[in-house]
Design an enzyme around this catalytic site. Structure first.
Site, PDB file in Angstrom:
ATOM      1  N   ALA A  47      -0.156  -0.963  -6.242  1.00  0.00           N
ATOM      2  CA  ALA A  47       0.271   0.068  -7.195  1.00  0.00           C
ATOM      3  C   ALA A  47       1.244  -0.424  -8.277  1.00  0.00           C
ATOM      4  CB  ALA A  47       0.856   1.251  -6.420  1.00  0.00           C
ATOM      5  N   GLN A 201      -7.073  -7.460   2.138  1.00  0.00           N
ATOM      6  CA  GLN A 201      -5.802  -7.766   1.464  1.00  0.00           C
ATOM      7  C   GLN A 201      -4.792  -8.379   2.428  1.00  0.00           C
ATOM      8  OE1 GLN A 201      -7.507  -4.931   1.087  1.00  0.00           O
ATOM      9  NE2 GLN A 201      -7.225  -4.004  -0.929  1.00  0.00           N
ATOM     10  N   ASP A 242       0.599   4.007  -2.585  1.00  0.00           N
ATOM     11  CA  ASP A 242      -0.047   4.122  -3.902  1.00  0.00           C
ATOM     12  C   ASP A 242       0.357   5.394  -4.615  1.00  0.00           C
ATOM     13  OD1 ASP A 242      -1.916   2.293  -2.200  1.00  0.00           O
ATOM     14  OD2 ASP A 242      -2.199   1.845  -4.321  1.00  0.00           O
TER      15      ASP A 242
HETATM   16  O1  MRU Z   1      -6.692  -1.319  -3.267  1.00  0.00           O
HETATM   17  P1  MRU Z   1      -5.363  -1.990  -3.440  1.00  0.00           P
HETATM   18  O2  MRU Z   1      -5.349  -3.405  -2.957  1.00  0.00           O
HETATM   19  O3  MRU Z   1      -4.852  -1.848  -4.858  1.00  0.00           O
HETATM   20  O4  MRU Z   1      -4.383  -1.159  -2.497  1.00  0.00           O
HETATM   21  C1  MRU Z   1      -3.050  -1.557  -2.408  1.00  0.00           C
HETATM   22  C2  MRU Z   1      -2.273  -0.791  -1.412  1.00  0.00           C
HETATM   23  O5  MRU Z   1      -2.750   0.125  -0.789  1.00  0.00           O
HETATM   24  C3  MRU Z   1      -0.825  -1.161  -1.270  1.00  0.00           C
HETATM   25  O6  MRU Z   1      -0.394  -0.954   0.036  1.00  0.00           O
HETATM   26  C4  MRU Z   1       0.004  -0.266  -2.207  1.00  0.00           C
HETATM   27  O7  MRU Z   1      -0.491  -0.337  -3.513  1.00  0.00           O
HETATM   28  C5  MRU Z   1       1.433  -0.639  -2.215  1.00  0.00           C
HETATM   29  S1  MRU Z   1       1.701  -2.148  -3.057  1.00  0.00           S
HETATM   30  C6  MRU Z   1       3.363  -2.446  -3.167  1.00  0.00           C
END
Ligand code: MRU
Length: 359
Positions: A47, A201, A242
């Site tokens: 995010a 991830q 997010d």
């Molecule tokens: O689909 P993504 O990789 O963008 O999802 C990211 C997440 O869900 C993270 O946990 C969230 O953005 C927090 S990042 C500090």
């Protein structure tokens, strides 16, 4: 140390997160549609990092505009903002960043001068603002680290889900920032990283950046978390977010909800670390958070290799919502919020001290 994202003067440079950990490749994008595509295809993700990319994408689009009048520049701005806003729907940081750039844009145009002067001023101020969003994000993460580190006990193992680290932000990280800060204080922390199906991830990014930092990390598949909790091998859970609704409900990577329920069952504290730019006070509860549905092919295939029967039906919601009752606390740059979140989160926004992330 790697840089997740930076402004090059005539473009935006990012580490390509789709290729990690195998290849460490940087890409420079010189147009705003390219930046939008980088967000959509998850070259950059997480995010706060999406927020920085959105701000820089807007700055780049305005900088490259050939508009000769304020009216033309306004029209270009709307096209740029619209393109960036239609990349990924869940992380509110993206919309927060576009709004922040819009406010600067309007201010630049409101000041007296000819159209040419206003256009020049808008380009300069937006370029500066994009870079400010990045530097502030790093400072915010460090502040969150200072607040959150106290919550982690010495010699403990912390479970995290997805990647909420330097790669997901301008640098340092939210959840991983708290872990980094605790380690810097001398605490012996080791991390269990959920691999985070289907985009991995955790396996690809969290394991990579923690190993680079020398923080002990053990990779587990998502379905192992309950087992290790039950065996008392996990003392705390910390994740990013997010979008957080006004009541504290948290949208985060798919699978977070299951981890939170397991943590409650096993009496393990469940912390969320997120900047104020991730909190959406306009949404009363998590039910209103838009959940991105990504291609089912990301479930049936891995990097082009089919891992499920041909033509099988599959679903891919990229996020889920954890009701606030499962949270122990939310760590922000302004301190630690606990239930009732409707009051405690709002109080952080109402505070009068200099605020990085105003909405
Ligand atoms: O689909 P993504 O990789 O963008 O999802 C990211 C997440 O869900 C993270 O946990 C969230 O953005 C927090 S990042 C500090």
């Amino acid at each position: 140390m790697f840089k997740t994202i930076e402004w090059t003067g005539d473009g935006v440079r990012m580490i390509d997160q789709t290729l990690l950990p195998g290849e460490e490749i940087y890409r420079t994008y010189r147009t705003y549609p390219e930046v939008a595509e980088a967000i959509r295809s998850m070259v950059i993700r997480g995010a706060p990092a999406i927020g920085v990319a959105a701000a820089m994408g807007v700055a780049l689009g305005v900088k490259n505009s050939r508009a000769q009048s304020v009216a033309e520049l306004r029209s270009d701005f709307e096209t740029i903002a619209d393109t960036i806003s239609h990349t990924r729907p869940t992380a509110v940081n993206l919309f927060w960043a576009v709004k922040r750039m819009r406010d600067v844009f309007e201010k630049a145009l409101a000041a007296p001068g000819s159209d040419a002067q206003k256009i020049g001023r808008a380009k300069t101020l937006l370029e500066q603002e994009g870079q400010r969003v990045l530097t502030e994000d790093i400072a915010i993460n460090e502040a969150m680290g200072r607040h959150g580190a106290a919550l982690l006990s010495d010699s403990s193992t912390v479970l995290t889900h997805c990647n909420a680290g330097a790669l997901a932000t301008g640098g340092f990280g939210t959840a991983l920032g708290v872990i980094r800060a605790a380690v810097a204080e001398g605490k012996k922390i080791s991390v269990f990283a959920d691999e985070t199906r289907p985009f991995l991830q955790g396996a690809r990014l969290t394991a990579w950046e923690l190993a680079k930092d020398g923080i002990p990390v053990t990779l587990i598949t998502d379905n192992m978390a309950g087992h290790f909790m039950k065996q008392s091998q996990i003392q705390a859970v910390i994740v990013g977010a997010d979008r957080i609704a006004a009541n504290g409900d948290v949208a985060n990577k798919i699978g977070t909800y299951s981890v939170a329920v397991l943590a409650r069952e096993n009496k393990i504290p469940f912390y969320v670390a997120a900047p104020l730019s991730t909190i959406d006070l306009e949404l009363a509860s998590g039910d209103q958070i838009p959940i991105e549905e990504r291609s089912p092919e990301e479930v049936t295939h891995w990097r082009g290799i089919q891992t499920a029967p041909e033509n099988i039906s599959a679903r891919h919601p990229a996020f889920d919502v954890t009701p606030h009752r499962y949270l122990t606390a939310i760590i922000t740059e302004r301190g630690i919020a606990r239930d009732p979140y409707t009051k405690t989160l709002k109080a952080f926004f109402d505070r009068k001290d200099p605020q990085h992330a105003s909405r």
